[in-house]
Design an enzyme around this catalytic site. Structure first.
Site, PDB file in Angstrom:
ATOM      1  N   LEU A  71       0.782  -1.074   0.040  1.00 22.13           N
ATOM      2  CA  LEU A  71      -0.004   0.068   0.134  1.00 22.13           C
ATOM      3  C   LEU A  71       1.056   1.232   0.079  1.00 22.13           C
ATOM      4  CD1 LEU A  71      -2.721  -1.351   2.675  1.00 22.13           C
ATOM      5  CD2 LEU A  71      -2.704  -1.447   0.082  1.00 22.13           C
ATOM      6  N   ASN A  72       0.926   1.969  -0.991  1.00 19.27           N
ATOM      7  CA  ASN A  72       2.079   2.990  -1.332  1.00 19.27           C
ATOM      8  C   ASN A  72       1.106   4.413  -1.417  1.00 19.27           C
ATOM      9  OD1 ASN A  72       4.616   4.309  -1.725  1.00 19.27           O
ATOM     10  ND2 ASN A  72       4.172   3.947  -3.953  1.00 19.27           N
ATOM     11  N   GLY A  73      -0.051   4.527  -0.711  1.00 15.06           N
ATOM     12  CA  GLY A  73      -0.714   5.803  -1.465  1.00 15.06           C
ATOM     13  C   GLY A  73      -0.529   6.973  -0.415  1.00 15.06           C
ATOM     14  N   GLY A  74       0.421   6.882   0.455  1.00  9.25           N
ATOM     15  CA  GLY A  74       0.561   7.873   1.603  1.00  9.25           C
ATOM     16  C   GLY A  74       1.711   8.918   1.423  1.00  9.25           C
ATOM     17  N   HIS A  84      -7.432   2.259   2.422  1.00 10.00           N
ATOM     18  CA  HIS A  84      -7.099   1.060   1.638  1.00 10.00           C
ATOM     19  C   HIS A  84      -7.955   0.026   1.406  1.00 10.00           C
ATOM     20  CE1 HIS A  84      -6.671  -0.111   5.912  1.00 10.00           C
ATOM     21  NE2 HIS A  84      -5.447   0.517   6.065  1.00 10.00           N
ATOM     22  N   ASP A  95       5.301   0.728   4.905  1.00  9.81           N
ATOM     23  CA  ASP A  95       5.889   1.391   6.024  1.00  9.81           C
ATOM     24  C   ASP A  95       6.000   0.433   7.304  1.00  9.81           C
ATOM     25  OD1 ASP A  95       3.524   1.605   7.348  1.00  9.81           O
ATOM     26  OD2 ASP A  95       3.592   3.607   7.360  1.00  9.81           O
ATOM     27  N   ASN A 103      -2.417  -5.485   9.499  1.00 13.62           N
ATOM     28  CA  ASN A 103      -2.538  -5.203   8.242  1.00 13.62           C
ATOM     29  C   ASN A 103      -1.792  -5.929   7.449  1.00 13.62           C
ATOM     30  OD1 ASN A 103      -4.763  -3.636   7.214  1.00 13.62           O
ATOM     31  ND2 ASN A 103      -3.418  -1.971   6.373  1.00 13.62           N
ATOM     32  N   LYS A 128       6.165   5.227  11.946  1.00 15.07           N
ATOM     33  CA  LYS A 128       5.098   6.326  11.720  1.00 15.07           C
ATOM     34  C   LYS A 128       5.554   7.339  12.173  1.00 15.07           C
ATOM     35  CE  LYS A 128       1.529   3.411  10.584  1.00 15.07           C
ATOM     36  NZ  LYS A 128       1.351   3.256   9.145  1.00 15.07           N
TER      37      LYS A 128
END
Length: 492
Positions: free
Chosen positions: A97-100, A207, A237, A314, A380
């Site tokens: 998941l690479n949307g942030g 997500h 991350d 997750n 984070k």
């Protein structure tokens, strides 16, 4: 619903439809085609949002999941591995998941491009891990990145540098949904553009959007045609989320009629994880319960480590044919997360989102696996960054493992103050990263810097009051110490 409420709901839906059509009219043909698919998904979510009122769970119906639905990792590991694990690996796809963005750590651009260890970014480490897997087992596990409109362009520029690595990399874009005004429930966007007045008008919808956007992109069908059966999904991350061969083998070794379509990796809660989503048994299904869904009166109970002992990392293993089946039947059921935001100008908006793990209840024979804490190593904050940059971890083929020199398996508790929030500031404050092998707890507050080769042991608290500064001298060994006051060390 009363007749009045029903009329009001219809009115909201009609107004929304009109506004979205007007927005599409401002786009070029190709853009409008993609956005129409996005808006179809948004309208379904908006429709459900208008119908659902009140908490989405009835607290009295919540039960602890039965023992056999959450298996200890050791039981799965005890099965061992077959001689030919390559056959199983050939059916796997790794999805990150690479949307942030890196904004919470004071960085511009995608979070995955922040350097975390020896000049390696999150993305570098991910590529190294999968390349190592492919070389070791002579296989071809592809990497898929789910980007958002915030990260797509920058990520694609960087991907060129991996063209000679033994990893096939694919990308697809998560949907782009309109933020809506909290009062009028209409989009705040004035056109399909992303700039100027529209900068804050759009958002990637959490997500949980992975299922629809993966399916819409055509990539799902392409991977199924290659004979792929499972995806391993995790946050980019989370440095502990590596491909686990034992879980993969467990999935592949189940008989066809009992095939598990969804595994959620969970791990034991500590005080630091009280807000993490947990697995519950609800109306004969495993279900993910997030803090946002908990009625106010029960929030303390939800946070308790005694009643809800585990939380969702997750890290998820999901059947590709099952995603296709559920998408085509429109049967993917995920609770709506209503995320209120206040924009820079003071406007109150809401974002409708979903979480990838919430779909667990739609899949057959879903289960949880209680994995070691080492599979959950998210970065984070700069406090997390300090841990992963230190000698607590050793780096091998893109994977971080706890150093054998540390006597306890637990990670130290690190709390760095606001002077360390931004990565640039954080790096300026350390001449090099202290030795933390024997550290239990570190709190740093105020204007503090660390010289070379500092060693921190036990519990160390360093507090520089407002207007003061503390320079920890090179070579200092602090063991169970509280440091306060003012200490300047200047070059002569």
């Amino acid at each position: 619903m009363t007749e009045f409420q029903e009329k009001l709901r219809q009115q909201h839906e009609e107004s929304m439809h009109r506004e979205l059509e007007a927005l599409l009219a401002t786009a070029n043909k190709e853009e409008a085609e993609i956005s129409r698919k996005d808006f179809d998904g948004f309208k379904k979510l908006f429709h459900r949002f208008l119908q659902v009122k009140g908490p989405s769970v009835n607290w009295t119906k919540i039960n602890r999941p039965p023992e056999d639905l959450i298996q200890p990792y050791d039981r799965i590991k005890a099965k061992g591995l077959p001689d030919d694990i390559t056959t199983s690996l050939n059916k796997l796809v790794v999805v990150k998941l690479n949307g942030g963005l890196g904004t919470s750590m004071g960085c511009k651009g995608p979070k995955s491009l922040i350097s975390v260890r020896n000049e390696n970014t999150f993305l570098d480490l991910t590529v190294q891990q999968i390349e190592h897997l492919n070389k070791t087992f002579n296989t071809d596990v592809p990497l898929v990145l789910m980007n958002s409109f915030n990260t797509d362009e920058d990520t694609k520029k960087i991907l060129q540098k991996y063209s000679h690595h033994r990893v096939n990399i694919h990308t697809f874009n998560q949907s782009r949904y309109p933020r809506i005004n909290k009062e009028s429930l209409l989009p705040i966007a004035k056109g399909m553009g992303l700039n100027g007045a529209n900068t804050e008008a759009w958002y990637p919808p959490g997500h949980g959007d992975i299922y629809a956007s993966f399916h819409n992109s055509g990539l799902l069908d392409k991977l199924l045609a290659e004979g792929r059966e499972y995806i391993f999904v995790s946050n980019i991350d989370n440095l502990g989320a590596t491909v686990d061969l034992f879980i993969l083998h467990h999935l592949m070794s189940l008989p066809a009629d009992r095939r598990c379509e969804f595994i959620m990796e969970v791990t034991d809660k500590t005080r630091a994880d009280v807000k993490g989503g947990t697995l519950i048994q609800y109306e004969d299904h495993l279900r993910l319960l997030e803090i946002a869904q908990v009625p106010k009166a029960h929030v303390d109970e939800f946070k308790s480590v005694t009643k809800f002992k585990i939380f969702n990392t997750n890290n998820l293993w999901i059947s590709l044919p099952a995603i296709k089946r559920l998408q085509e039947k429109n049967a993917m059921d995920m609770e709506i997360i209503v995320n209120p935001k206040t924009l820079d100008g003071g406007l109150n908006v809401i974002q409708l989102e979903t979480a990838v793990g919430a779909a667990i209840k739609s899949f057959n024979n879903a289960m949880g696996v209680n994995v070691p804490r080492s599979r959950f190593l998210p970065v984070k904050t700069s406090s997390d960054l300090l841990l992963v940059m230190s000698n607590l971890y050793s780096l091998d083929a893109g994977s971080l493992t706890m150093s054998k020199k540390r006597e306890f398996l637990t990670t130290p508790h690190v709390k760095l103050g606001s002077s360390f929030t931004k990565v640039q500031e954080f790096l300026k404050r350390f001449e090099n990263i202290p030795d933390m092998l024997e550290l239990d707890h570190l709190t740093v507050s105020g204007d503090v810097t660390f010289g070379k080769n500092v060693s921190l042991k036990g519990t160390v608290i360093i507090i520089a009051n407002h207007g003061d500064r503390i320079d920890i001298p090179a070579g200092a060994v602090l063991e169970n110490k509280i440091v306060s006051g003012n200490l300047r060390i200047l070059d002569h």
